[in-house]
Design a protein around this motif. Structure first.
Motif, PDB file in Angstrom:
ATOM      1  N   SER A 134       0.811  -1.216   0.000  1.00 17.88           N
ATOM      2  CA  SER A 134       0.000   0.000   0.000  1.00 17.88           C
ATOM      3  C   SER A 134       0.848   1.271   0.000  1.00 17.88           C
ATOM      4  CB  SER A 134      -0.943   0.001   1.200  1.00 17.88           C
ATOM      5  OG  SER A 134      -0.203  -0.073   2.398  1.00 17.88           O
ATOM      6  N   ILE A 135       2.090   1.193   0.510  1.00 16.59           N
ATOM      7  CA  ILE A 135       2.954   2.381   0.523  1.00 16.59           C
ATOM      8  C   ILE A 135       3.314   2.771  -0.912  1.00 16.59           C
ATOM      9  CG2 ILE A 135       5.157   3.366   1.300  1.00 16.59           C
ATOM     10  CD1 ILE A 135       3.283   2.948   3.637  1.00 16.59           C
ATOM     11  N   ASP A 136       3.691   1.792  -1.742  1.00 14.57           N
ATOM     12  CA  ASP A 136       3.990   2.098  -3.149  1.00 14.57           C
ATOM     13  C   ASP A 136       2.770   2.663  -3.861  1.00 14.57           C
ATOM     14  OD1 ASP A 136       6.643   1.456  -3.073  1.00 14.57           O
ATOM     15  OD2 ASP A 136       6.507  -0.368  -4.269  1.00 14.57           O
ATOM     16  N   ASP A 137       1.590   2.145  -3.541  1.00 11.76           N
ATOM     17  CA  ASP A 137       0.352   2.684  -4.129  1.00 11.76           C
ATOM     18  C   ASP A 137       0.200   4.159  -3.767  1.00 11.76           C
ATOM     19  OD1 ASP A 137      -0.355   0.292  -5.252  1.00 11.76           O
ATOM     20  OD2 ASP A 137      -1.678  -0.314  -3.634  1.00 11.76           O
ATOM     21  N   THR A 138       0.470   4.480  -2.505  1.00  8.29           N
ATOM     22  CA  THR A 138       0.360   5.865  -2.041  1.00  8.29           C
ATOM     23  C   THR A 138       1.381   6.748  -2.744  1.00  8.29           C
ATOM     24  OG1 THR A 138      -0.400   5.087   0.114  1.00  8.29           O
ATOM     25  CG2 THR A 138       0.380   7.343   0.011  1.00  8.29           C
ATOM     26  N   VAL A 139       2.610   6.262  -2.847  1.00  5.18           N
ATOM     27  CA  VAL A 139       3.688   7.042  -3.489  1.00  5.18           C
ATOM     28  C   VAL A 139       3.333   7.337  -4.940  1.00  5.18           C
ATOM     29  CG1 VAL A 139       6.119   7.036  -4.182  1.00  5.18           C
ATOM     30  CG2 VAL A 139       5.486   6.144  -1.949  1.00  5.18           C
ATOM     31  N   GLY A 140       2.769   6.359  -5.651  1.00  3.64           N
ATOM     32  CA  GLY A 140       2.512   6.516  -7.082  1.00  3.64           C
ATOM     33  C   GLY A 140       1.185   7.150  -7.441  1.00  3.64           C
ATOM     34  N   GLN A 141       0.400   7.571  -6.447  1.00  7.83           N
ATOM     35  CA  GLN A 141      -0.984   7.984  -6.697  1.00  7.83           C
ATOM     36  C   GLN A 141      -1.130   9.212  -7.592  1.00  7.83           C
ATOM     37  OE1 GLN A 141      -2.943   9.614  -3.089  1.00  7.83           O
ATOM     38  NE2 GLN A 141      -0.916   9.726  -2.185  1.00  7.83           N
TER      39      GLN A 141
END
Length: 584
Positions: free
Chosen positions: A76-83
């Motif tokens: 979920s952290i990568d999802d947040t970073v790439g949003q």
């Protein structure tokens, strides 16, 4: 903004995301119940201006992995970073049903057994090249290719005609993926063997909902894709912003994607920076960021900070305790249960669940902003949530009775296994904020009251990336583990707990579970009442078997600079990052 990432994919919750839900700062452990506070989901609407730099905090107790390709990313952290750059092909409403307000239209045809995606005019990658039918088809090739390392393969995708044959190397193309006006056209038609309930939901696992730039990645070998600079350092997006600079694991700088199909976004520059959950309150009070998540246990410290609008929602996510009862068989592509596994005793698992004083922990550390959940289907799924299941409430007496009856006799302080051998249970848990350690130690003490000898795997909490590496690879030093899911907008459980689901980290496989999973997603489940009953049956089964025990969910509070407008955490908001702006 949770609306941006309508990928309908599952994510692993790492350290700080778990901290938002379960941990925090002991110093403000008072009994004020913050759950009674009313939070809006959208900041006030005000006149917008163009320009400005937005500073965004990424709450993480570990560097982000930086995998900016949806088919390969799992946390979920990568999802947040790439949003800011990622955008789904389709959007959804407040009930998680797919709408046609995104980059492509969506048409479901039950009679023809097809779903058609048609790209809208002007949808382009951040290098100016148009998004094509091949870009919508290519993700399936990545997922189905065992060399890519994708964790997204599942039995649900095998319902696409020819998908399994391609995966097994028996076909060179996926027969059921049709591009009627060619690879450079704008249309992808997906042909299915059968049509199932939930196919109109943003979270359904039957098909993929984002695109991958084929022209950019086609020359990268599948086994090199996940480590490629084109995925990690210089990715392409068709969303409102593009990446200018990455400091690996620490920060990302974004600027507007001049080719964005909805027109130029308002903000000139976005900087994202990783900060630990322990530093969150201080960073918020000193106005270091324009947008920052609140660690729930720090709410009393920050709630009166001027210059912010505090908005909140209850995310589709939960924390859980899982028990290792088998292994992932890579060759066979499925979970294989070991009937002799240490934790393959229902009474032992149930007793451990009764030994967790979750309500006390939540009250002490988060003043009610975190709450115990009774089942693995969140309340947000409405009628599919079985409200009659009360879950495992703290009950040491009941735990002792279960262990006694199952033959776990006490020898001194601790119990031994029914075969007389010593019983030591190794628990894997992630690093988190300052109270993660005391909370975990508290649970270990509760279990000790029942005579269970629980020790931390490796003797300490494990850094988030390393934790999931160990859990995914069935490290023999793990008997049980505490982790979390960020969920997709569909109540199906196949992607998480199916026999062929890599995400089924407990590795439990039973005939009954296979049967119940098939029922909730089968043809009969096109009838909502039937599907509801199937999901209720599964929840009761999982409560009884306790291979995975739900622990908690939480309100997610976000502090947003009061000079920003157009930002929302509502499920049924159509606002995206292109709508966010500083006020005039």
């Amino acid at each position: 903004m949770n609306k941006i990432k309508a990928l309908g994919s599952i994510g692993l919750l790492t350290g700080a995301a778990l901290a938002l839900a379960a941990c925090g700062n002991k110093n403000n452990a008072n009994n004020q119940d913050a759950s009674k506070e009313k939070f809006p989901q959208t900041v006030p609407n005000k006149p917008k201006k163009n320009g400005g730099t937005l500073k965004y905090a990424i709450l993480a107790n570990t560097p982000f992995k930086g995998i900016f390709e949806d088919t390969l990313s799992t946390d979920s952290i990568d999802d947040t970073v790439g949003q800011f750059g990622h955008e789904s092909l389709v959007t959804s409403n407040g009930s998680y049903e797919i709408t046609n307000k995104g980059a492509a239209t969506f048409k479901l045809d039950n009679k023809a057994k097809t779903i058609t995606f048609k790209l809208k005019k002007g949808v382009k990658w951040s290098d100016g090249k148009p998004v094509t039918a091949k870009d919508m088809e290519y993700p399936y090739e990545i997922i189905a290719n065992s060399k890519s390392g994708s964790q997204r393969y599942s039995s649900l995708l095998e319902n696409i005609v020819g998908f399994k044959e391609f995966h097994e190397g028996k076909a060179k193309t996926i027969k059921g993926l049709e591009m009627p006006n060619g690879e450079n056209g704008n249309t992808l038609v997906i042909h299915f063997k059968e049509m199932y309930p939930g196919m109109n939901m943003i979270g359904s696992g039957y098909f993929w909902k984002s695109a991958t730039p084929y022209h950019y990645l086609k020359d990268v070998p599948m086994n090199k894709l996940i480590s490629s600079d084109k995925v990690r350092q210089k990715p392409l997006f068709f969303g409102p912003y593009k990446i200018d600079k990455i400091v690996r694991g620490q920060s990302v700088t974004w600027s507007p994607n001049k080719y964005y199909y909805k027109g130029q976004p308002h903000i000139k520059k976005i900087t994202e920076t990783v900060i630990s959950s322990n530093s969150a309150a201080q960073a918020l009070k000193s106005h270091k960021f324009d947008i920052i998540d609140v660690v729930n246990s720090q709410w009393q410290q920050v709630k009166n900070t001027k210059g912010y609008n505090f908005i909140a929602n209850t995310p589709l996510s939960y924390n859980y305790l899982g028990f290792k009862v088998g292994k992932w068989d890579k060759k066979a592509g499925k979970n294989v249960m070991n009937k002799n596994a240490k934790m393959n005793n229902k009474a032992l698992r149930q007793a451990i669940a009764y030994g967790m004083n979750v309500d006390q922990v939540n009250k002490r550390y988060t003043q009610g902003l975190t709450f115990r959940i009774p089942t693995l289907v969140p309340k947000a799924f409405g009628e599919f949530f079985d409200k009659d299941i009360k879950g495992y409430t703290y009950n040491i007496k009941k735990g002792n009775e279960l262990l006694d009856k199952a033959g776990y006799k006490k020898k001194g302080t601790y119990r031994v296994q029914p075969n007389g051998k010593p019983l030591t249970i190794h628990l894997a848990a992630m690093t988190g904020s300052s109270t993660q350690e005391p909370i975990i130690q508290n649970y270990i003490q509760q279990w000790k009251k029942m005579g269970l000898n629980v020790k931390l795997t490796g003797g300490r909490l494990i850094e988030g990336n390393s934790f999931y590496d160990k859990v995914q690879n069935d490290d023999p030093g793990i008997d049980m583990f505490m982790a979390g899911w960020s969920l997709a907008g569909d109540p199906s459980q196949n992607n998480l707990y199916g026999e062929r689901a890599p995400f089924n980290f407990s590795r439990f496989v039973t005939k009954e579970n296979n049967k119940l999973l098939a029922e909730m997603d089968g043809k009969k489940a096109l009838n909502t009442e039937y599907r509801k009953n199937a999901l209720w049956k599964w929840q009761k089964y999982m409560f009884d078997e306790a291979y995975v025990v739900p622990v908690s969910n939480a309100y997610k509070i976000t502090a947003v600079n009061s000079k920003l407008t157009g930002y929302s955490v509502s499920n049924d908001s159509d606002l995206g990052w292109n709508d966010v702006a500083f006020t005039k």
